[in-house]
Design an enzyme around this catalytic site. Structure first.
Site, short mmCIF file in Angstrom:
data_model
loop_
_atom_site.label_atom_id
_atom_site.label_comp_id
_atom_site.label_asym_id
_atom_site.label_seq_id
_atom_site.Cartn_x
_atom_site.Cartn_y
_atom_site.Cartn_z
N SER A 247 0.85 -1.19 0.00
CA SER A 247 0.00 0.00 0.00
C SER A 247 0.88 1.24 0.00
O SER A 247 2.00 1.21 0.52
CB SER A 247 -0.91 0.02 1.24
OG SER A 247 -1.61 1.25 1.36
N TYR B 219 -2.09 -0.75 10.45
CA TYR B 219 -2.13 -1.00 9.01
C TYR B 219 -0.83 -0.52 8.35
O TYR B 219 -0.22 -1.26 7.55
CB TYR B 219 -3.33 -0.29 8.39
CG TYR B 219 -3.57 -0.63 6.94
CD1 TYR B 219 -4.31 -1.75 6.59
CD2 TYR B 219 -3.08 0.18 5.92
CE1 TYR B 219 -4.55 -2.06 5.26
CE2 TYR B 219 -3.31 -0.13 4.59
CZ TYR B 219 -4.04 -1.25 4.27
OH TYR B 219 -4.27 -1.56 2.94
#
Length: 257
Positions: free
Chosen positions: A146, A159
């Protein structure tokens, strides 16, 4: 690469895609099937995964798997080998997808550990158990990381840490597993992975698209195309790398007026 056909297709070759019951994972599975792959969809959602695999046709097969559970990973990989006798590609997409956690003072250890278990330990376990079969066919691994591995909003510690760790795991695996197995990462930015009904019910704003240098928010197909290229013989000289698929957003300077 020796597992490609003379025409460059992947006909007869097998890819395992995790987190494939919906969203980006489903988009990747559908794209690979269109390119001639036999795709095994792995997901913790057994009901949805089975329905999706059936809808994708004979080139799709479903296996239930919690990627954070080594016993389930071992069993799932064994099922794939029992069904197809080979494995040519691994796409690690399964993730605790919501980047936001409570403020740090309220972040529970269990939530932190579950996010890292799925997003980071899962890809390690999959690589561990798939690599003997990938080596046999000079296969490839693609990890879905990501842009949050590089930049953050507030309250995204678990995350961001998991995706940053996965990016590091990617280049580590590339060095450890080469030359037989190539390992790369695709880092999506803002990808509208909602189903068509949700997109119709709540369309994105013009400003959402305009803030991207390419003029729009990303689609699952944008990510799937990058993954497919990294699995193909066309990328045979690429390993240990990250491809950022974010419409240029992370390269844009943002200042308040």
């Amino acid at each position: 690469m020796d597992w490609m056909q003379d025409d460059g297709s992947a006909l007869g070759h097998v890819a395992l895609v995790t987190g494939a019951a919906q969203g980006i994972g489903l988009g990747i599975a559908a794209w690979l099937i269109a390119e001639g792959w036999q795709v095994v969809l792995a997901d913790i959602d057994r009901a949805r995964g089975s329905i999706v695999a059936k809808a994708l046709g004979e080139s799709a097969w479903f296996v239930s798997m919690d990627v954070a559970d080594e016993a389930q990973v071992t069993t799932g990989v064994a099922e794939v080998l029992g069904q197809f006798g080979r494995l040519d590609a691994l796409v690690c997409n399964a993730a605790v997808a919501d980047p936001h956690n409570p403020p740090l003072e309220s972040l529970s250890q269990s939530r932190w550990e579950r996010t890292l278990a799925v997003n980071l330990t899962g890809p390690m376990l999959l690589a561990k158990h798939c690599v003997p079969y990938l080596r046999a066919h000079r296969g490839a691994i693609v990890n879905l990381t990501s842009t949050r591995a590089h930049q953050s909003e507030a309250d995204t510690e678990a995350y961001a840490a998991s995706k940053g760790g996965l990016l590091a795991l990617t280049h580590s695996l590339a060095i450890s597993l080469g030359p037989e197995v190539r390992v790369n990462a695709v880092s999506p930015g803002w990808i509208d992975s909602r189903d068509s009904q949700a997109r119709r019910d709540e369309p994105l704003r013009g400003d959402d698209h305009a803030q991207h240098p390419v003029g729009r928010v990303g689609k699952v197909e944008d990510v799937a195309a990058a993954v497919a290229w990294l699995l193909s013989g066309s990328s045979a000289f690429v390993t240990g790398q990250e491809i950022v698929v974010d419409g240029g957003f992370s390269r844009k300077m943002n200042y308040l007026d």
